[in-house]
Design an enzyme around this catalytic site. Sequence first.
Site, PDB file in Angstrom:
ATOM      1  N   CYS A  64      46.280  37.025  45.245  1.00  0.00           N
ATOM      2  CA  CYS A  64      46.027  37.235  43.819  1.00  0.00           C
ATOM      3  C   CYS A  64      44.846  38.189  43.665  1.00  0.00           C
ATOM      4  CB  CYS A  64      45.772  35.930  43.082  1.00  0.00           C
ATOM      5  SG  CYS A  64      44.597  34.835  43.861  1.00  0.00           S
ATOM      6  N   GLU A 111      42.895  35.944  31.827  1.00  0.00           N
ATOM      7  CA  GLU A 111      43.774  36.904  32.461  1.00  0.00           C
ATOM      8  C   GLU A 111      45.164  36.954  31.849  1.00  0.00           C
ATOM      9  OE1 GLU A 111      42.100  37.185  36.982  1.00  0.00           O
ATOM     10  OE2 GLU A 111      43.776  35.824  36.653  1.00  0.00           O
TER      11      GLU A 111
END
Length: 170
Positions: A64, A111
Amino acid sequence: MEDQLILVDIFDNPAGAGQKLEVHRKGRLHRAFSVFVYRGREMLLQKRSPEKYHSGGLWTNACCSHPRQGEALTEAVERRLREELGVRMPVEELYSFVYRAEFENGLTEYEYDHVFLGEYDGEIRLNQEEASEIRWADMDELAEDLRNNPEKYTAWFLIAAPQVLRRFQR
């Protein structure tokens, strides 16, 4: 030089750029991605390095990160798979979601996270600066552990993993 992250609106339209640490200090919405890797009925997990700026020592998906300003999302995914795991593999984007999580150290993840999935069954060269260990987890056992022990996992993984695991339900 610190990465310039892509700031976005709630529809993932670019809305500027900001330095990584400052974006997380101010809790600004930015573009991110999470890559899930599987082989058969197993999911690759990484335990974040204890030195990471947040969520150190927690289990999460294989890879990620954030695309850099001026970098295409797919290019960023390929780059980070090489940097974190030493692998090259095809991936497909499954979906995206927005989440916000505040951490004890004052940082905030806010995010627009794009979720990718790929199949891989080769050698992995773990970058110890990113993760302290990796493991292959049986998907059924992982689903049960997420339900019983959510504190062992990152905030975004708890959101994204059920959608990914659902694709493999028997």
